[in-house]
Design a protein around this motif. Structure first.
Motif, short mmCIF file in Angstrom:
data_model
loop_
_atom_site.label_atom_id
_atom_site.label_comp_id
_atom_site.label_asym_id
_atom_site.label_seq_id
_atom_site.Cartn_x
_atom_site.Cartn_y
_atom_site.Cartn_z
N VAL A 138 4.41 -1.83 11.18
CA VAL A 138 5.19 -1.10 12.30
C VAL A 138 4.42 0.33 12.04
O VAL A 138 4.78 1.25 10.94
CB VAL A 138 6.67 -1.10 11.90
CG1 VAL A 138 7.23 0.13 13.11
CG2 VAL A 138 7.21 -2.20 12.32
N SER A 139 3.96 1.18 13.35
CA SER A 139 3.42 2.48 13.09
C SER A 139 4.29 3.24 13.75
O SER A 139 4.61 2.96 15.18
CB SER A 139 2.00 2.38 13.55
OG SER A 139 1.04 1.76 12.51
N ASP A 166 6.66 -5.45 6.81
CA ASP A 166 5.95 -5.50 5.31
C ASP A 166 5.35 -4.13 5.08
O ASP A 166 5.43 -3.89 3.89
CB ASP A 166 4.96 -6.55 5.42
CG ASP A 166 5.25 -8.04 5.88
OD1 ASP A 166 5.62 -8.63 4.72
OD2 ASP A 166 5.69 -8.47 6.93
N ARG A 167 4.73 -3.60 6.21
CA ARG A 167 4.20 -2.17 5.86
C ARG A 167 4.45 -1.23 6.83
O ARG A 167 4.67 -1.67 8.25
CB ARG A 167 2.87 -1.99 5.29
CG ARG A 167 2.60 -2.63 4.09
CD ARG A 167 3.13 -2.02 2.92
NE ARG A 167 2.43 -0.70 2.85
CZ ARG A 167 1.36 -0.34 2.04
NH1 ARG A 167 0.72 -1.33 1.50
NH2 ARG A 167 0.80 0.88 1.99
N ALA A 168 4.79 0.02 6.60
CA ALA A 168 5.05 1.13 7.92
C ALA A 168 3.91 2.11 7.74
O ALA A 168 3.53 2.18 6.49
CB ALA A 168 6.40 1.62 7.71
N THR A 169 3.42 2.64 8.84
CA THR A 169 2.58 3.83 8.84
C THR A 169 3.17 4.63 9.65
O THR A 169 3.87 4.46 10.68
CB THR A 169 1.21 3.27 9.04
OG1 THR A 169 1.25 3.44 10.77
CG2 THR A 169 0.66 2.05 8.70
N VAL A 170 2.83 5.91 9.28
CA VAL A 170 3.18 7.35 9.92
C VAL A 170 2.05 8.25 10.08
O VAL A 170 1.04 8.00 9.04
CB VAL A 170 4.48 8.00 9.30
CG1 VAL A 170 5.77 7.28 9.80
CG2 VAL A 170 4.11 8.28 8.00
N VAL A 171 1.81 9.17 10.80
CA VAL A 171 0.61 10.03 10.80
C VAL A 171 0.72 11.29 10.06
O VAL A 171 -0.22 11.93 9.87
CB VAL A 171 0.29 10.44 12.46
CG1 VAL A 171 0.33 9.26 13.37
CG2 VAL A 171 1.58 11.31 13.07
N LYS A 176 6.67 10.81 7.19
CA LYS A 176 7.10 9.83 6.11
C LYS A 176 8.22 10.59 5.40
O LYS A 176 9.30 9.49 5.27
CB LYS A 176 5.96 9.82 4.76
CG LYS A 176 6.33 8.64 3.88
CD LYS A 176 5.14 8.75 2.79
CE LYS A 176 5.65 7.66 1.83
NZ LYS A 176 4.40 7.43 0.69
N ASP A 177 8.40 11.42 4.98
CA ASP A 177 9.62 12.19 4.49
C ASP A 177 11.16 11.81 5.48
O ASP A 177 11.92 11.55 5.11
CB ASP A 177 9.56 13.61 4.13
CG ASP A 177 8.53 13.73 2.93
OD1 ASP A 177 8.32 12.83 2.31
OD2 ASP A 177 8.02 14.89 2.98
N ASP A 189 6.89 3.05 -1.24
CA ASP A 189 5.55 2.58 -1.57
C ASP A 189 5.16 1.69 -0.40
O ASP A 189 3.76 0.98 -0.57
CB ASP A 189 5.42 1.77 -2.93
CG ASP A 189 6.57 0.64 -3.21
OD1 ASP A 189 7.24 0.41 -1.97
OD2 ASP A 189 6.51 0.27 -4.17
N ARG A 190 6.00 1.25 0.65
CA ARG A 190 5.72 0.60 1.81
C ARG A 190 5.28 1.39 3.04
O ARG A 190 5.26 0.79 3.83
CB ARG A 190 6.70 -0.53 1.96
CG ARG A 190 6.93 -1.60 0.81
CD ARG A 190 8.10 -2.52 0.90
NE ARG A 190 8.11 -2.78 2.32
CZ ARG A 190 9.60 -3.26 2.75
NH1 ARG A 190 10.67 -2.93 2.34
NH2 ARG A 190 9.68 -3.50 4.16
N VAL A 191 5.33 2.68 2.66
CA VAL A 191 5.06 3.54 3.99
C VAL A 191 3.61 4.34 3.58
O VAL A 191 3.61 4.99 2.61
CB VAL A 191 6.05 4.60 4.15
CG1 VAL A 191 5.83 5.43 5.41
CG2 VAL A 191 7.53 3.85 4.34
N ALA A 192 2.73 4.01 4.41
CA ALA A 192 1.34 4.49 4.25
C ALA A 192 1.36 5.82 5.45
O ALA A 192 1.69 5.71 6.57
CB ALA A 192 0.16 3.53 4.52
#
Length: 398
Positions: A138-139, A166-171, A176-177, A189-192
């Protein structure tokens, strides 16, 4: 590897700017050997199915999609929250969205589902991914992160989505914070952090123009969050000290009349030029014609303008806030100042207006950093590597 993208926002035709960064990533994944199918809303005049740059696009109809579309307008969240009628339309939209996406996943059996924005696409994708045992990424891109600060149903839905992600992404690190602060169902650790790609061909590097007088460029929506009145106030201070320069403000928004009136009150009309939002090609020309680019926003999710400026080799000034600090390292590839501090902003402007050599050095460093961290091929490779790392363990245990 077979990817299904679930999103409520995607390009509607070639040349469309709507979520163009998502299409750049999708087409880049196709060029690297992946199969990508996008499930997104239909809109009047669009084909139900087509392929653009190798990306398969399937558009679903929903109740009243022809007469009262809620997709692609940029205000879905406000429309849903603003009326019971909006909520009724949105409920029908969600049902149709889920039905279409589930059918595509049943037929294609993808290795991974990629939802862009946690709501509504993430909500749709989470249920499908859990039921069909498909890995889910999920982004979030900024606007949907702000919704996490709401309580009640929004909090419940966000936990539901991220518990199944399973994993999330943000820009940006800033987003992320914010995500981790408001969602307790996903670990850090699951957020890139993976920024959005930019059309590099639109923003080629050129030699600094060394305008006389120097030209300052601002590209931003005319809203409170952008703090454009700080730029005007700083310009008034410098003008009062006898410094000559020009300011080009590109944008549109609810504060346009107020900002123009402020320029007139400060007697800066001969220094300021207001330019409506322009196409990407024209925007690239404006960057290349400027000497300095400034972004005065507070709480900016990313700061795309600063990366575009960096690609063209222009020095940048930014408020030390939000995602801007992911892009600017103070005194290395630009200058930072405390958000809302007009005196500090004026000091940064004076420093660059009066020192062409410093402008050139910061601009060159900004270009190098943009190419290293934000170039489209780099980001496509990062997304591809993430997808492989998420899908491989699940396939190994299937």
């Amino acid at each position: 590897m077979n990817i299904v993208i679930i999103t409520h926002n995607y390009i509607r035709r070639r040349g469309d700017l709507t979520a163009l960064y998502l299409h750049r990533l999708s087409a880049g994944l196709v060029a690297r050997g992946m199969t990508v199918t996008v499930v997104c809303p239909h809109a009047p005049g669009l084909a139900r199915e087509e392929t653009i740059d190798g990306v398969g696009i399937i558009r679903f109809a929903y109740p009243l999609s022809e007469k009262k579309p809620i997709a692609y307008g940029g205000g879905m969240h406000q429309e849903v929250a603003g009326s019971w009628w909006g909520k009724v339309v949105f409920a029908g939209f969600l049902r149709s969205f889920h039905r279409a996406a589930d059918e595509v996943c049943r037929r294609i059996q993808p290795d991974l589902i990629w939802a862009n924005w946690w709501i509504p696409p993430g909500l749709v994708a989470a249920r499908i991914a859990a039921r069909r045992n498909i890995p889910l990424v999920v982004s979030s891109h900024g606007t949907d992160i702000s919704l996490l600060e709401k309580k009640g149903l929004t909090k419940i839905l966000s936990r539901y989505v991220y518990r199944r992600t399973d994993r999330a992404t943000v820009v940006s690190s800033f987003l992320k914070d914010r995500l981790l602060r408001h969602v307790d169902s996903i670990a850090a650790d699951r957020v890139a952090v993976i920024p959005m790609p930019i059309g590099m061909e639109t923003f080629p590097r050129t030699a600094p123009p060394h305008n006389d007088p120097p030209v300052l460029l601002s590209v931003a929506r005319f809203t409170r969050q952008k703090r454009l009145d700080d730029i005007i106030a700083a310009a008034a201070k410098l003008a009062g000290e006898g410094l000559w320069f020009r300011v080009v403000m590109v944008g549109e928004g609810p504060l346009e009349s107020e900002l123009k009136a402020l320029v007139d009150r400060e007697h800066l009309g001969d220094r300021f030029e207001f330019v409506p939002l322009v196409a990407q090609q024209k925007l690239g020309e404006l960057y290349r014609q400027s000497d300095i680019v400034v972004l005065s926003s507070e709480g900016e999710g990313f700061g795309l303008v600063l990366v575009e400026a960096g690609l063209t080799g222009r020095p940048v000034i930014g408020a030390r806030s939000g995602g801007i600090v992911d892009i600017i390292e103070d005194e290395v590839n630009g200058l930072l100042y405390p958000p809302g501090d007009v005196d500090a902003l004026a000091g940064c402007l004076w420093k660059l207006f009066s020192d062409p050599a410093l402008r050139d050095r910061l601009g060159a460093a900004g270009h190098a950093r943009a190419m290293e961290r934000f170039a489209t091929p780099v980001l496509i490779d990062r997304v591809r590597e993430l997808f492989i790392s998420v899908a491989s363990p699940r396939k190994g245990t299937a």
